[in-house]
Write an enzyme that holds these catalytic residues in place. Structure first.
Site, PDB file in Angstrom:
ATOM      1  N   TYR A   5      -3.646  -7.206  -2.341  1.00  0.00           N
ATOM      2  CA  TYR A   5      -3.811  -7.080  -0.887  1.00  0.00           C
ATOM      3  C   TYR A   5      -5.307  -7.165  -0.591  1.00  0.00           C
ATOM      4  CZ  TYR A   5       0.739  -4.730  -1.588  1.00  0.00           C
ATOM      5  OH  TYR A   5       2.013  -4.393  -1.963  1.00  0.00           O
ATOM      6  N   GLU A  26      -3.777 -12.198  -1.904  1.00  0.00           N
ATOM      7  CA  GLU A  26      -3.609 -11.882  -0.484  1.00  0.00           C
ATOM      8  C   GLU A  26      -2.615 -12.870   0.112  1.00  0.00           C
ATOM      9  OE1 GLU A  26      -3.446 -10.665   3.100  1.00  0.00           O
ATOM     10  OE2 GLU A  26      -4.769  -9.508   1.789  1.00  0.00           O
ATOM     11  N   ASP A  74      -4.728  -2.127  -1.755  1.00  0.00           N
ATOM     12  CA  ASP A  74      -5.095  -1.856  -0.367  1.00  0.00           C
ATOM     13  C   ASP A  74      -3.990  -2.426   0.530  1.00  0.00           C
ATOM     14  OD1 ASP A  74      -6.335  -1.266   2.010  1.00  0.00           O
ATOM     15  OD2 ASP A  74      -8.067  -2.563   1.695  1.00  0.00           O
ATOM     16  N   CYS A 101      -4.073   3.367   4.552  1.00  0.00           N
ATOM     17  CA  CYS A 101      -4.234   3.652   5.978  1.00  0.00           C
ATOM     18  C   CYS A 101      -3.049   4.472   6.508  1.00  0.00           C
ATOM     19  CB  CYS A 101      -4.385   2.357   6.768  1.00  0.00           C
ATOM     20  SG  CYS A 101      -2.987   1.238   6.604  1.00  0.00           S
TER      21      CYS A 101
END
Length: 144
Positions: A5, A26, A74, A101
């Protein structure tokens, strides 16, 4: 080092000096192009970027016999695809750096990693958005 990611490659590129090779994966094509450009602008020659799903990309690297001491995760808010942890287990990195997050998916994914023989050593909150309830977190996870 494998950066899953990876977005525009920022995290992996900051670690490239201490890595033999950096592989970034990605799913967003424009981000992959930006990562390649960022490596070029910064004179980093040991970084390769691939467009694709993190699970499929990691699985392909594992099938090619590519192993690593460090994996950076991530993921988006939904966290990592559960099957990705099976591939990570096969690769057996010594350390995993997990940037999150969403604290709920971080907790879920750290529990899965614990089942795979990893121990959470440290979690650091990062308040990137002051005056909001949103807080990022960076976890260091090591093979037991």
């Amino acid at each position: 080092m494998i950066d899953l990611y990876c977005g525009a490659g920022t995290i992996g590129l900051t670690m490239a000096e201490n890595a033999k090779r950096v592989f970034g994966i990605e799913i967003v094509p424009q981000a992959v192009e930006n990562a390649k450009r960022n490596a070029e602008i910064n004179g980093i020659k040991n970084a390769e970027y691939f467009c694709g799903d993190a699970f499929e990309g990691a699985n392909e690297l594992e099938k090619r016999g590519i192993s690593t001491d460090v994996i950076v995760l991530d993921p988006p808010r939904k966290g990592c695809r559960k099957e990705l942890f099976d591939v990570i287990e096969k690769m057996a990195p010594k350390k995993i750096v997990y940037v999150s997050c969403d604290s709920a998916t971080l907790a879920r994914d750290l529990a899965i990693l614990k089942e795979k023989g990893y121990e959470t050593k440290e979690i650091t909150p990062v308040d990137m958005f002051p005056r909001t309830p949103h807080v990022e977190a960076v976890a260091l996870v090591e093979k037991v």
